[in-house]
Design a protein around this motif. Structure first.
Motif, PDB file in Angstrom:
ATOM      1  N   SER A 185       0.788  -1.235   0.000  1.00 12.32           N
ATOM      2  CA  SER A 185       0.000   0.000   0.000  1.00 12.32           C
ATOM      3  C   SER A 185       0.821   1.286   0.000  1.00 12.32           C
ATOM      4  O   SER A 185       0.295   2.350  -0.340  1.00 12.32           O
ATOM      5  CB  SER A 185      -0.934   0.020   1.219  1.00 12.32           C
ATOM      6  OG  SER A 185      -1.790  -1.106   1.219  1.00 12.32           O
ATOM      7  N   ASP A 186       2.084   1.212   0.430  1.00  9.05           N
ATOM      8  CA  ASP A 186       2.903   2.426   0.558  1.00  9.05           C
ATOM      9  C   ASP A 186       4.130   2.337  -0.349  1.00  9.05           C
ATOM     10  O   ASP A 186       5.110   1.666  -0.017  1.00  9.05           O
ATOM     11  CB  ASP A 186       3.332   2.612   2.011  1.00  9.05           C
ATOM     12  CG  ASP A 186       3.987   3.966   2.255  1.00  9.05           C
ATOM     13  OD1 ASP A 186       4.452   4.597   1.285  1.00  9.05           O
ATOM     14  OD2 ASP A 186       4.034   4.397   3.425  1.00  9.05           O
ATOM     15  N   PRO A 187       4.124   3.027  -1.471  1.00  7.35           N
ATOM     16  CA  PRO A 187       5.260   2.962  -2.392  1.00  7.35           C
ATOM     17  C   PRO A 187       6.518   3.630  -1.856  1.00  7.35           C
ATOM     18  O   PRO A 187       7.595   3.469  -2.430  1.00  7.35           O
ATOM     19  CB  PRO A 187       4.741   3.689  -3.647  1.00  7.35           C
ATOM     20  CG  PRO A 187       3.689   4.614  -3.128  1.00  7.35           C
ATOM     21  CD  PRO A 187       3.042   3.904  -1.983  1.00  7.35           C
ATOM     22  N   ASN A 188       6.393   4.376  -0.750  1.00 10.34           N
ATOM     23  CA  ASN A 188       7.539   5.069  -0.175  1.00 10.34           C
ATOM     24  C   ASN A 188       8.157   4.325   1.004  1.00 10.34           C
ATOM     25  O   ASN A 188       9.112   4.815   1.614  1.00 10.34           O
ATOM     26  CB  ASN A 188       7.130   6.479   0.274  1.00 10.34           C
ATOM     27  CG  ASN A 188       6.666   7.325  -0.898  1.00 10.34           C
ATOM     28  OD1 ASN A 188       7.313   7.362  -1.938  1.00 10.34           O
ATOM     29  ND2 ASN A 188       5.540   7.996  -0.746  1.00 10.34           N
ATOM     30  N   LEU A 189       7.627   3.164   1.326  1.00  5.83           N
ATOM     31  CA  LEU A 189       8.166   2.362   2.416  1.00  5.83           C
ATOM     32  C   LEU A 189       9.519   1.791   2.010  1.00  5.83           C
ATOM     33  O   LEU A 189       9.649   1.179   0.942  1.00  5.83           O
ATOM     34  CB  LEU A 189       7.188   1.234   2.756  1.00  5.83           C
ATOM     35  CG  LEU A 189       7.514   0.355   3.962  1.00  5.83           C
ATOM     36  CD1 LEU A 189       7.410   1.152   5.256  1.00  5.83           C
ATOM     37  CD2 LEU A 189       6.559  -0.847   4.012  1.00  5.83           C
ATOM     38  N   GLN A 190      10.518   1.946   2.880  1.00  5.35           N
ATOM     39  CA  GLN A 190      11.857   1.457   2.537  1.00  5.35           C
ATOM     40  C   GLN A 190      12.039  -0.031   2.839  1.00  5.35           C
ATOM     41  O   GLN A 190      12.698  -0.742   2.077  1.00  5.35           O
ATOM     42  CB  GLN A 190      12.932   2.247   3.301  1.00  5.35           C
ATOM     43  CG  GLN A 190      13.435   3.481   2.595  1.00  5.35           C
ATOM     44  CD  GLN A 190      12.486   4.655   2.722  1.00  5.35           C
ATOM     45  OE1 GLN A 190      11.738   4.765   3.682  1.00  5.35           O
ATOM     46  NE2 GLN A 190      12.504   5.544   1.740  1.00  5.35           N
ATOM     47  N   ALA A 191      11.494  -0.499   3.959  1.00  7.85           N
ATOM     48  CA  ALA A 191      11.774  -1.865   4.396  1.00  7.85           C
ATOM     49  C   ALA A 191      10.586  -2.430   5.169  1.00  7.85           C
ATOM     50  O   ALA A 191       9.992  -1.742   6.006  1.00  7.85           O
ATOM     51  CB  ALA A 191      13.023  -1.892   5.267  1.00  7.85           C
ATOM     52  N   SER A 192      10.259  -3.685   4.893  1.00  8.41           N
ATOM     53  CA  SER A 192       9.154  -4.366   5.574  1.00  8.41           C
ATOM     54  C   SER A 192       9.615  -5.745   6.023  1.00  8.41           C
ATOM     55  O   SER A 192      10.122  -6.527   5.215  1.00  8.41           O
ATOM     56  CB  SER A 192       7.952  -4.493   4.625  1.00  8.41           C
ATOM     57  OG  SER A 192       6.938  -5.292   5.196  1.00  8.41           O
TER      58      SER A 192
END
Length: 283
Positions: A185-192
């Protein structure tokens, strides 16, 4: 403990069977109702038995931020004397923001990150002391609005004082699945980072821009059934991912308040990999 008992408890805690049926089957496996009542405390989380995390190098406070459903409660932990550092949203299991996840939030901060342990049950006033009630309330959440609450938590961290604007997330069980949803959902998330959580719909994998780390328990057949299709989709879409299966351990192996499922060796290795991953992606 008999693996059949652990598997039965897993089915119960993930709402596949009710408490009455769980106790009935537990009595059959243990040899009677009295024996079942003796075994039950060994299966349940014991927050009093686990040493709570303490560190003089971090500060911890309760905060709220504006979410889709109103104010969202959270615990915010920061390392003292550090700025320009990455931030991490910590996502709890299916019983809410319990003492174990508050501890994990502190541990993330002690590794040099700003950490935000979000309470998904904020729309109900927050996580109740009764874990069974918490699990019941988790099932009543509006998932779309809950995802938005977490996305707003990521935004909250992107502008927080002392942060560098880079944000990751780590989730456990229910929270592991949520970590996948946030990656979608978040294209700006760096790491999951996902610990033994259900996988996103493979049709949504092309939307992932974050780097992923995926920790699975070798004995967790329920969750692991989704790995092959997910990994195939990750490879097909060129997603940066690291996948680890820890053989011979159970779902919730990282939870040191769960005496029958916690595995210290696997938890230590997975944690080191997680911290190193965040250091490489959020610096």
């Amino acid at each position: 403990m008999d693996q059949r008992i652990i598997n039965l408890y897993d089915r119960y805690t993930h709402s596949q069977i009710g408490r009455k049926e769980f106790m009935k089957q537990l009595a059959l496996l243990t040899g009677g109702t009295a024996a079942a009542m003796t075994v039950l405390p060994m299966l349940q989380n014991n927050y009093a038995a686990a040493a709570p995390f303490r560190s003089d190098d971090i500060t911890t406070e309760n905060v709220t931020y504006a979410g889709e459903t109103g104010d969202v409660k959270a615990v915010l932990a920061k390392p003292k004397g550090k700025s320009g550092i990455g931030s991490v949203v910590v996502i709890h299991e299916n019983r809410g923001l319990n003492p174990h996840i508050v501890d994990v939030t502190g541990r993330v901060a002690a590794e040099g990150f700003i950490a935000l342990g979000v309470d998904a049950l904020s729309p109900f006033g927050g996580t109740p002391a009764d874990e069974d009630k918490g699990r019941e309330l988790i099932g009543q959440l509006d998932m779309g609005k809950t995802v938005q609450n977490y996305l707003k938590g990521l935004e909250y961290l992107r502008t927080i004082e002392g942060g560098n604007g880079k944000v990751g997330c780590v989730g456990f069980c229910w929270g592991g699945a949520m970590a996948g949803r946030l990656a979608v959902s978040d294209p700006n998330l760096q790491a999951s980072v996902t610990y033994y959580g259900g996988q996103p719909n493979v049709a949504d994998v092309p939307r992932i821009k974050a780097s992923l780390m995926l920790h699975y328990a070798g004995l967790d057949e329920r969750i692991n059934a989704g790995i092959p299709a997910y990994e195939e989709a990750l490879k097909a879409n060129g997603i940066d991912y690291h996948l680890y299966v820890y053989e011979g351990v159970n779902h919730a192996f990282n939870n040191d308040t769960s005496p029958t499922r916690y595995d210290a060796e696997a938890a230590k290795l997975a944690w080191k990999r997680t911290v190193d991953f965040f250091k490489s992606k959020l610096a």
